[in-house]
Design a protein around this motif. Structure first.
Motif, short mmCIF file in Angstrom:
data_model
loop_
_atom_site.label_atom_id
_atom_site.label_comp_id
_atom_site.label_asym_id
_atom_site.label_seq_id
_atom_site.Cartn_x
_atom_site.Cartn_y
_atom_site.Cartn_z
N ASN A 36 0.84 -1.19 0.00
CA ASN A 36 0.00 0.00 0.00
C ASN A 36 0.88 1.25 0.00
OD1 ASN A 36 -1.97 1.88 0.32
ND2 ASN A 36 -2.35 1.41 2.48
N PHE A 37 1.24 1.70 -1.21
CA PHE A 37 2.16 2.83 -1.28
C PHE A 37 1.55 4.12 -0.73
CE2 PHE A 37 4.87 0.40 -4.18
CZ PHE A 37 6.07 0.68 -3.58
N ALA A 38 0.24 4.17 -0.63
CA ALA A 38 -0.40 5.38 -0.11
C ALA A 38 -0.29 5.46 1.42
CB ALA A 38 -1.85 5.44 -0.54
N HIS A 39 0.32 4.43 2.03
CA HIS A 39 0.38 4.41 3.49
C HIS A 39 1.17 5.60 4.05
CE1 HIS A 39 -0.02 2.51 7.34
NE2 HIS A 39 1.26 2.65 7.56
N GLY A 40 2.28 5.92 3.41
CA GLY A 40 3.07 7.07 3.85
C GLY A 40 2.26 8.36 3.80
N GLU A 41 1.37 8.45 2.85
CA GLU A 41 0.55 9.67 2.71
C GLU A 41 -0.51 9.74 3.81
OE1 GLU A 41 2.15 8.46 -0.07
OE2 GLU A 41 3.11 10.40 0.23
N ILE A 42 -1.02 8.55 4.23
CA ILE A 42 -1.97 8.53 5.34
C ILE A 42 -1.28 9.06 6.60
CG2 ILE A 42 -3.37 7.01 6.79
CD1 ILE A 42 -4.51 7.11 4.03
N TYR A 43 -0.04 8.64 6.76
CA TYR A 43 0.77 9.12 7.89
C TYR A 43 0.92 10.64 7.83
CZ TYR A 43 5.63 10.44 9.21
OH TYR A 43 6.75 11.08 9.64
N MET A 44 1.20 11.16 6.63
CA MET A 44 1.36 12.60 6.45
C MET A 44 0.05 13.33 6.73
SD MET A 44 0.68 14.92 3.72
CE MET A 44 0.52 13.88 2.29
N ILE A 45 -1.07 12.74 6.27
CA ILE A 45 -2.37 13.37 6.52
C ILE A 45 -2.67 13.39 8.02
CG2 ILE A 45 -4.87 12.99 6.24
CD1 ILE A 45 -4.24 12.27 3.32
N GLY A 46 -2.28 12.31 8.71
CA GLY A 46 -2.45 12.28 10.17
C GLY A 46 -1.72 13.45 10.82
N TYR A 82 -9.62 8.19 5.87
CA TYR A 82 -8.89 8.24 4.60
C TYR A 82 -8.48 6.84 4.16
CZ TYR A 82 -8.38 13.10 3.32
OH TYR A 82 -8.62 14.36 2.87
N GLY A 83 -7.92 6.05 5.11
CA GLY A 83 -7.48 4.70 4.79
C GLY A 83 -8.64 3.87 4.25
N TYR A 84 -9.79 3.97 4.94
CA TYR A 84 -10.99 3.22 4.56
C TYR A 84 -11.42 3.62 3.15
CZ TYR A 84 -15.91 1.79 4.75
OH TYR A 84 -17.13 1.23 4.48
N THR A 85 -11.46 4.95 2.91
CA THR A 85 -11.93 5.45 1.62
C THR A 85 -10.98 5.06 0.49
OG1 THR A 85 -12.65 7.34 2.91
CG2 THR A 85 -12.92 7.49 0.54
N VAL A 86 -9.69 5.19 0.76
CA VAL A 86 -8.70 4.83 -0.26
C VAL A 86 -8.89 3.38 -0.67
CG1 VAL A 86 -6.24 4.35 -0.61
CG2 VAL A 86 -6.94 6.53 0.34
N GLU A 87 -9.10 2.53 0.33
CA GLU A 87 -9.27 1.11 0.01
C GLU A 87 -10.51 0.91 -0.87
OE1 GLU A 87 -10.56 -2.90 0.16
OE2 GLU A 87 -11.55 -1.51 1.53
N LYS A 88 -11.60 1.59 -0.47
CA LYS A 88 -12.86 1.41 -1.22
C LYS A 88 -12.74 1.93 -2.65
CE LYS A 88 -15.83 -0.48 1.66
NZ LYS A 88 -14.97 -1.65 1.92
N ILE A 89 -12.04 3.06 -2.81
CA ILE A 89 -11.97 3.67 -4.14
C ILE A 89 -10.92 3.01 -5.01
CG2 ILE A 89 -11.36 5.79 -5.39
CD1 ILE A 89 -12.54 7.37 -3.07
N ALA A 90 -9.73 2.79 -4.44
CA ALA A 90 -8.60 2.44 -5.28
C ALA A 90 -8.29 0.95 -5.32
CB ALA A 90 -7.36 3.21 -4.83
N TYR A 91 -8.63 0.20 -4.26
CA TYR A 91 -8.20 -1.19 -4.24
C TYR A 91 -9.34 -2.18 -4.40
CZ TYR A 91 -4.24 1.25 -2.18
OH TYR A 91 -3.23 2.14 -1.94
N VAL A 199 -11.40 -3.30 7.98
CA VAL A 199 -10.88 -3.15 9.34
C VAL A 199 -9.35 -3.09 9.33
CG1 VAL A 199 -10.66 -4.29 11.58
CG2 VAL A 199 -12.88 -4.20 10.46
N THR A 200 -8.73 -3.93 8.48
CA THR A 200 -7.27 -3.91 8.39
C THR A 200 -6.77 -2.54 7.99
OG1 THR A 200 -7.43 -6.17 7.62
CG2 THR A 200 -5.30 -5.09 7.39
N PHE A 201 -7.42 -1.96 6.98
CA PHE A 201 -6.99 -0.64 6.53
C PHE A 201 -7.20 0.40 7.62
CE2 PHE A 201 -6.51 -2.33 2.37
CZ PHE A 201 -5.62 -1.48 1.75
N ILE A 202 -8.33 0.30 8.33
CA ILE A 202 -8.61 1.27 9.39
C ILE A 202 -7.55 1.17 10.49
CG2 ILE A 202 -10.22 1.82 11.26
CD1 ILE A 202 -12.48 1.19 9.25
N VAL A 203 -7.25 -0.06 10.91
CA VAL A 203 -6.26 -0.23 11.98
C VAL A 203 -4.88 0.24 11.52
CG1 VAL A 203 -5.07 -1.91 13.43
CG2 VAL A 203 -7.53 -2.10 13.05
N GLY A 204 -4.52 -0.14 10.28
CA GLY A 204 -3.22 0.27 9.74
C GLY A 204 -3.11 1.78 9.68
N SER A 205 -4.18 2.45 9.22
CA SER A 205 -4.15 3.91 9.10
C SER A 205 -4.09 4.55 10.47
CB SER A 205 -5.40 4.40 8.37
OG SER A 205 -5.51 3.76 7.14
#
Lengths: 300, 376
Positions: A36-46, A82-91, A199-205
């Motif tokens: 999940n390359f967008a993970h770093g961006e979730i961190y930045m958004i946090g 954001y993590g939840y939405t990214v997963e729903k839209i992109a993955y 849930v995985t994406f939510i916890v990870g984010s």
């Protein structure tokens, strides 16, 4: 010896910074095999969310501890969304597509989120207040390790333990393990795979957001690009430890942190990255799945 | 009659196509195209944006007075994000738009990448802020000029200040591994080594963008340095200074004009206090500089940013040289740049044979109460 200890602690801090981000990478990879390359961006958004909340609350004159907690909670909620939405839209639409498609989608999402923050916020570096006060009992050791660093270390340990407990002993954890072993079979026995992945994406984010707040507080500044650089290093750490394994991600992060710290301390910081990646190559030669990774055999 | 009409019709269409296919040629006859290239977005946009505003202001003035040689000056603004790999395509794009002279680029690395492309097409390029010494001293780029002194001048000043005023005996030299920072650090190192009063106890490059510099900071402590000379930009400088001060180190920190930026003070906050940085000499008493800054305030409602006056001077010098040369011909303009003095906010300048401006230098600044103050 003192010098060794200083470098050791420096590496430990650096490692726990990587670990907070690497945990999210490894969880997502463990469940759906996606980097999940967008993970770093979730961190930045946090980190950005926290900064906005902090600015507002500071104007209202709250005390620092309350601000830290509220900013942390809001950052976690916001990043999880954001993590939840990214997963729903992109993955999710690419769940049954070849793996490469989801990977490209992840890279696209990463670039999109970076540029979105660049346009919505600013391209400048913004000062991030140091929320964790200098503990008095730490003063004699302040030249070796700061209070923010201690908090980061403890948080990493706590998050890792909680995640391990969640995966080993809860119902959702069991469902996660089942999904990671065989998605189709898990569906057949009545597991709601889509929910497990969400849930995985939510916890990870959420872990990324906690990392974002603490690390930004340690570094003292953020901009739209911080997630990318930190994300790449955390990704390397996750691969080093064995991607998909939670203790592996933490171990890999510490090893990466120490390698960098000792390479800087005893050789030269010019070669910091050289040593870090040399170590990665060596480990991958002898243990291709990473230190704690399980090598999976694919049947053709 | 009908056939004759058809021929005219075809000829008309051919003519329309022919004209529409070369709009560049049509426009070039009555305008002078000034390219403005540099970092207009990204991390270092705060260095590039002021140059665009400077060019806009100068060009507005010039056009209001009827332009140069009876032609209007138009700006072609292109972003290179301060990256060498982007700068080459920025340069190519400017050339394809028929640019006459270029004011830019901002960062040394990007400028170097673009210069080869301009050189092949005989386009003069004048940078307001690219300070890498080799750009002029190597002699590789006869088409290059700049309105800022080169890094070795800054390194010289930093070392002299550390040795003469601060009496430092052990100096740690750090850089960010970039063209600009490393170039400067190498000069500082060689100047210190030539001087018997002090020694270089540490010489290292740090990884830009890293989350943590504690190992380097511990290394500085172990080296027992009295002063740190850092070559690089403000994001790394502020991280290093914050970690040094948080680890209770009082080592003097001296840096360059990549750090002499208000963003550095904004980000490092109280930890920035006492930091020394070299920067272009204060020109606040120069009436042309006052007028330029006033014009900026009037047009944009804020104080100008870094390198604004250098860019203002560069734009004026280029346009003046074109006017004196009587054309945009490469040889004529080059000659005019080297022989004709021009009044700018930085003082009265012309350029030497290598392309460096005469009469431009640096001063030492220190952060005092959240502001850079020039030390005399």
């Amino acid at each position: 010896m003192d010098y060794f200890l200083e470098l050791f602690l420096g590496g430990l801090t650096r490692g726990s910074i990587y670990a907070l981000i690497a945990l999210g990478y490894t969880m997502v990879y463990g469940i759906i095999g996606l980097i999940n390359f967008a993970h770093g961006e979730i961190y930045m958004i946090g980190a950005f969310t926290a900064l906005i909340v902090i600015s507002v609350l500071t104007l209202m004159g709250m005390n620092t501890l309350a601000i830290l907690v509220i900013a942390g909670v809001i950052a976690v909620i916001y990043s999880s969304a954001y993590g939840y939405t990214v997963e729903k839209i992109a993955y999710k639409p690419l769940r049954n597509a070849p793996r490469l498609s989801a990977l490209i989608s992840a890279i696209g999402m990463s670039l999109f989120l970076q540029n979105y923050v660049l346009l919505a916020q600013t391209s400048d570096f913004l000062p991030f207040p140091c929320l964790i006060p200098d503990f008095e009992f730490m003063e004699p050791y302040a030249h070796i390790i700061g209070s923010t660093e201690i908090v980061i270390l403890i948080t990493t340990a706590v998050v890792m333990v909680l995640l391990t407990i969640m995966i080993k002993f809860t119902k959702i954890g069991k469902a996660m393990r089942a999904t990671s072993q065989d998605k189709t079979m898990a569906m057949l026995v009545g597991i709601n795979v889509n929910r497990v992945i969400s849930v995985t994406f939510i916890v990870g984010s959420a872990t990324a957001a906690i990392g974002g707040v603490l690390i930004a507080s340690h570094v003292g500044m953020i901009n739209f690009y911080v997630g990318f650089i930190a994300g790449i290093k955390a990704f390397v750490a996750a691969v080093l430890g064995g991607i998909g394994s939670i203790p592996g991600a933490v171990l890999g992060s510490f090893i990466l942190g120490w390698t960098e710290s000792f390479a800087t301390g005893y050789v030269s910081s010019d070669y910091e990255d050289v040593f870090a990646f040399l170590f990665l190559v060596l480990i991958l030669i002898f243990r291709p799945a990473g230190i704690l990774g399980r090598s999976e055999k694919y049947k053709i | 009659m009908k056939r004759y009409f058809g021929k005219v019709f075809v000829a008309a269409i051919v003519l329309v196509f022919a004209v529409s296919m070369m709009p560049g040629a049509g426009l070039a006859a009555d305008t002078i195209k000034l390219g403005v290239a540099g970092a207009h977005s990204g991390d270092l946009a705060s260095y590039g944006i002021p140059s665009v505003k400077a060019a806009e202001l100068v060009v507005k003035d010039v056009n209001a007075k009827g332009g140069i040689l009876g032609k209007k000056v138009v700006l072609l603004v292109e972003d290179d994000v301060c990256k060498p790999e982007v700068a080459t395509s920025t340069a190519t794009k400017l050339l394809s738009q028929g640019v006459d002279v270029v004011m830019g680029h901002i960062c040394s690395g990007a400028t170097k990448a673009a210069l080869g492309i301009y050189k092949a097409e005989n386009i003069i390029c004048m940078a307001p802020s690219a300070t890498n010494p080799a750009l002029t001293q190597s002699g590789d780029y006869p088409n290059f000029y700049r309105t800022i002194a080169s890094d070795d001048a800054q390194a010289r000043l930093e070392v002299d200040y550390a040795l003469d005023v601060l009496k430092a005996k052990k100096i740690a030299v750090l850089h960010d591994k970039g063209d600009y920072g490393k170039g400067l650090a190498e000069f500082a190192k060689s100047f210190i080594e030539q001087d018997p009063r002090a020694e270089v106890v540490l010489y290292e490059g740090v990884t830009p963008g890293a989350v943590d510099y504690s190992a380097v900071v511990q290394k500085i402590r172990r080296s027992k340095a009295d002063a740190v000379i850092f070559g690089g930009y403000h994001p790394e400088a502020s991280k290093i200074i914050m970690q040094m001060r948080k680890k209770r180190m009082k080592t003097v920190f001296i840096s360059d004009d990549g750090v002499k930026d208000d963003t550095f003070i904004k980000v490092a906050g109280k930890y920035a206090e006492g930091v020394y940085a070299t920067g272009p000499r204060d020109t606040s008493s120069n009436p042309l500089a006052i007028a330029a800054i006033e014009a900026h305030k009037k047009a944009y409602g804020a104080d100008p940013g870094a390198f604004f006056l250098n860019a203002y001077a560069a734009t004026q010098a280029l346009l003046n040289a074109i006017e004196k040369a009587g054309s945009t011909d490469y040889d004529a303009v080059s000659k005019a740049l080297k022989t004709e003095y021009v009044e700018t906010p930085l003082g009265k300048i012309k350029f030497d044979n290598k392309g460096d401006a005469t009469g431009i230098g640096f001063s030492i600044y220190q952060v005092q109460n959240g502001k850079y103050v020039e030390l005399k």
